[in-house]
Enzyme design. Structure first.
Site, PDB file in Angstrom:
ATOM      1  N   SER A   7     -65.819  -7.370  64.813  1.00  0.00           N
ATOM      2  CA  SER A   7     -65.640  -8.507  63.727  1.00  0.00           C
ATOM      3  C   SER A   7     -66.688  -9.465  64.024  1.00  0.00           C
ATOM      4  CB  SER A   7     -64.191  -8.976  64.079  1.00  0.00           C
ATOM      5  OG  SER A   7     -64.035 -10.485  63.057  1.00  0.00           O
ATOM      6  N   HIS A  32     -66.881  -5.496  60.324  1.00  0.00           N
ATOM      7  CA  HIS A  32     -65.791  -6.328  59.874  1.00  0.00           C
ATOM      8  C   HIS A  32     -66.151  -7.822  59.619  1.00  0.00           C
ATOM      9  CE1 HIS A  32     -61.338  -6.810  58.882  1.00  0.00           C
ATOM     10  NE2 HIS A  32     -61.374  -8.201  59.604  1.00  0.00           N
ATOM     11  N   MET A  36     -62.411 -16.452  54.834  1.00  0.00           N
ATOM     12  CA  MET A  36     -61.068 -17.395  55.069  1.00  0.00           C
ATOM     13  C   MET A  36     -61.607 -18.572  53.998  1.00  0.00           C
ATOM     14  SD  MET A  36     -60.423 -17.650  59.099  1.00  0.00           S
ATOM     15  CE  MET A  36     -60.714 -16.260  59.988  1.00  0.00           C
ATOM     16  N   HIS A  65     -62.798  -8.695  54.686  1.00  0.00           N
ATOM     17  CA  HIS A  65     -61.486  -8.909  54.710  1.00  0.00           C
ATOM     18  C   HIS A  65     -61.136 -10.341  54.018  1.00  0.00           C
ATOM     19  CE1 HIS A  65     -57.747 -10.088  57.730  1.00  0.00           C
ATOM     20  NE2 HIS A  65     -57.173 -10.024  56.494  1.00  0.00           N
ATOM     21  N   MET A  67     -58.978 -13.282  53.247  1.00  0.00           N
ATOM     22  CA  MET A  67     -57.902 -14.107  53.626  1.00  0.00           C
ATOM     23  C   MET A  67     -57.661 -15.282  52.663  1.00  0.00           C
ATOM     24  SD  MET A  67     -58.069 -13.878  57.745  1.00  0.00           S
ATOM     25  CE  MET A  67     -59.641 -13.158  57.690  1.00  0.00           C
ATOM     26  N   MET A 136     -52.147  -6.694  60.340  1.00  0.00           N
ATOM     27  CA  MET A 136     -52.548  -7.688  61.163  1.00  0.00           C
ATOM     28  C   MET A 136     -51.659  -7.779  62.304  1.00  0.00           C
ATOM     29  SD  MET A 136     -55.241  -8.940  59.427  1.00  0.00           S
ATOM     30  CE  MET A 136     -55.216 -10.616  60.934  1.00  0.00           C
ATOM     31  N   GLY A 141     -56.734 -15.963  60.803  1.00  0.00           N
ATOM     32  CA  GLY A 141     -57.209 -17.327  60.948  1.00  0.00           C
ATOM     33  C   GLY A 141     -58.097 -17.426  62.232  1.00  0.00           C
ATOM     34  N   PHE A 142     -57.731 -16.934  63.108  1.00  0.00           N
ATOM     35  CA  PHE A 142     -58.588 -17.171  64.328  1.00  0.00           C
ATOM     36  C   PHE A 142     -58.614 -15.854  65.298  1.00  0.00           C
ATOM     37  CE2 PHE A 142     -56.878 -21.313  63.139  1.00  0.00           C
ATOM     38  CZ  PHE A 142     -57.890 -22.053  63.002  1.00  0.00           C
ATOM     39  N   GLY A 143     -59.773 -15.730  66.027  1.00  0.00           N
ATOM     40  CA  GLY A 143     -60.051 -14.585  66.835  1.00  0.00           C
ATOM     41  C   GLY A 143     -59.476 -15.190  68.222  1.00  0.00           C
ATOM     42  N   ASP A 170     -55.888  -5.514  63.057  1.00  0.00           N
ATOM     43  CA  ASP A 170     -56.723  -6.631  63.437  1.00  0.00           C
ATOM     44  C   ASP A 170     -56.232  -7.743  63.970  1.00  0.00           C
ATOM     45  OD1 ASP A 170     -58.795  -8.455  62.789  1.00  0.00           O
ATOM     46  OD2 ASP A 170     -58.594  -8.662  60.658  1.00  0.00           O
ATOM     47  N   GLY A 171     -56.809  -8.170  65.174  1.00  0.00           N
ATOM     48  CA  GLY A 171     -56.463  -9.291  66.052  1.00  0.00           C
ATOM     49  C   GLY A 171     -55.882  -8.728  67.421  1.00  0.00           C
ATOM     50  N   GLY A 172     -56.593  -9.122  68.610  1.00  0.00           N
ATOM     51  CA  GLY A 172     -56.052  -9.097  69.828  1.00  0.00           C
ATOM     52  C   GLY A 172     -56.164  -7.688  70.372  1.00  0.00           C
ATOM     53  N   GLY A 192     -62.929  -8.167  67.978  1.00  0.00           N
ATOM     54  CA  GLY A 192     -63.759  -9.438  67.991  1.00  0.00           C
ATOM     55  C   GLY A 192     -64.092  -9.686  69.211  1.00  0.00           C
TER      56      GLY A 192
HETATM   57  C1  DX5 Z   1     -58.192 -12.921  62.346  1.00  0.00           C
HETATM   58  C2  DX5 Z   1     -59.531 -12.089  62.038  1.00  0.00           C
HETATM   59  C3  DX5 Z   1     -59.919 -11.015  63.215  1.00  0.00           C
HETATM   60  C4  DX5 Z   1     -60.544 -11.645  64.424  1.00  0.00           C
HETATM   61  C5  DX5 Z   1     -60.270 -10.591  65.324  1.00  0.00           C
HETATM   62  O1  DX5 Z   1     -57.941 -13.625  61.427  1.00  0.00           O
HETATM   63  O2  DX5 Z   1     -58.982 -11.357  60.862  1.00  0.00           O
HETATM   64  O3  DX5 Z   1     -60.527 -10.315  62.616  1.00  0.00           O
HETATM   65  O4  DX5 Z   1     -61.904 -11.819  64.109  1.00  0.00           O
HETATM   66  O5  DX5 Z   1     -60.622 -11.205  66.575  1.00  0.00           O
HETATM   67  P1  DX5 Z   1     -60.277 -10.855  68.029  1.00  0.00           P
HETATM   68  O6  DX5 Z   1     -60.320  -9.364  68.356  1.00  0.00           O
HETATM   69  O7  DX5 Z   1     -60.661 -11.697  68.794  1.00  0.00           O
HETATM   70  O8  DX5 Z   1     -58.611 -10.988  67.827  1.00  0.00           O
HETATM   71 ZN    ZN Z   2     -60.147  -9.565  59.813  1.00  0.00          ZN
END
Ligand code: DX5
Ligand code: ZN
Length: 211
Positions: A7, A32, A36, A65, A67, A136, A141-143, A170-172, A192
């Protein structure tokens, strides 16, 4: 083999090209790109122009993606910019089926995303119109957030229902939890922080591909 989609939200915006190329060289299967709109999520990120420029340098598919509250207004611009996979969120309501059909008609893969708190019933009506379901694993919203383990069961249930498209999370996602996701039927992992902070992303990617 699991596909890995780094990402670019975790990249250095002043060195986006360098960081994208680094991930491509490390073995990324897709890139990716998070979009947003500050309405659907409390953050702002990347535009069609970002997608257009990445397309010039990327030999791998761009996984975009959206959002956004009103993605319908922007499908054409993101497709024109070069999105290969275009994903909208089911929570926005409206003509979800029409938007998915439009993405496919234009030759891209149509994705439908759901937040961790959204039940699977919110995507079931459109499964046949999708090429990918994005579950998700954090609040969008945030990595850098922690993966919500409850989402694993959604992936399992989708496969139990016979869904044959791509299932993306996607995420974590990190090296120590990916195998649990693939065991449930995940085929695309967005990553990410874990990849961008890795000392040797290519070595990590090689290990992930072995899982
Ligand atoms: C969150 C994003 C993700 C994010 C994942 O809203 O859609 O793509 O970048 O990042 P990590 O892997 O750091 O959770
Ligand atoms: Zn994403």
């Amino acid at each position: 083999m699991i596909r890995i989609a780094p990402s670019i939200l975790a990249a250095d915006v002043l060195n986006l090209e360098r960081d994208a190329r680094r991930m491509i060289a490390a073995g990324a299967d897709w890139l990716h790109v998070d979009v947003m709109d500050a309405h659907f999520v409390h953050n702002l990120a990347y535009s069609p122009e970002t997608v257009r420029r990445l397309k010039e340098i990327s030999p791998v598919p761009l996984d975009v993606h959206l959002m956004m509250d009103q993605p319908g207004r922007y499908l054409d611009v993101f497709l024109d910019a070069g999105a290969d996979v275009l994903t909208i969120h089911t929570e926005i309501g409206g003509d979800i089926g029409g938007m998915l059909d439009k993405i496919r008609r234009r030759g891209a893969k149509a994705g439908l995303a759901l937040k961790p708190g959204t039940g699977l019933s919110a995507v079931i009506p459109w499964l046949d119109q999708t090429d990918l379901i994005l579950t998700m694993t954090v609040e969008p919203g945030f990595g850098g957030q922690k993966l919500n383990e409850a989402v694993l069961e959604k992936i399992a249930e989708l496969r139990d229902r016979g869904y044959r498209g791509e299932i993306e999370a996607d995420g974590g996602i990190r090296e120590d939890n990916l195998a649990r996701l693939t065991a449930k039927g995940l085929t695309v992992a967005v990553m990410g922080t874990a990849l961008y902070r890795a000392e040797d992303p290519a070595a990590m990617m090689a290990r992930l591909h072995e899982m």
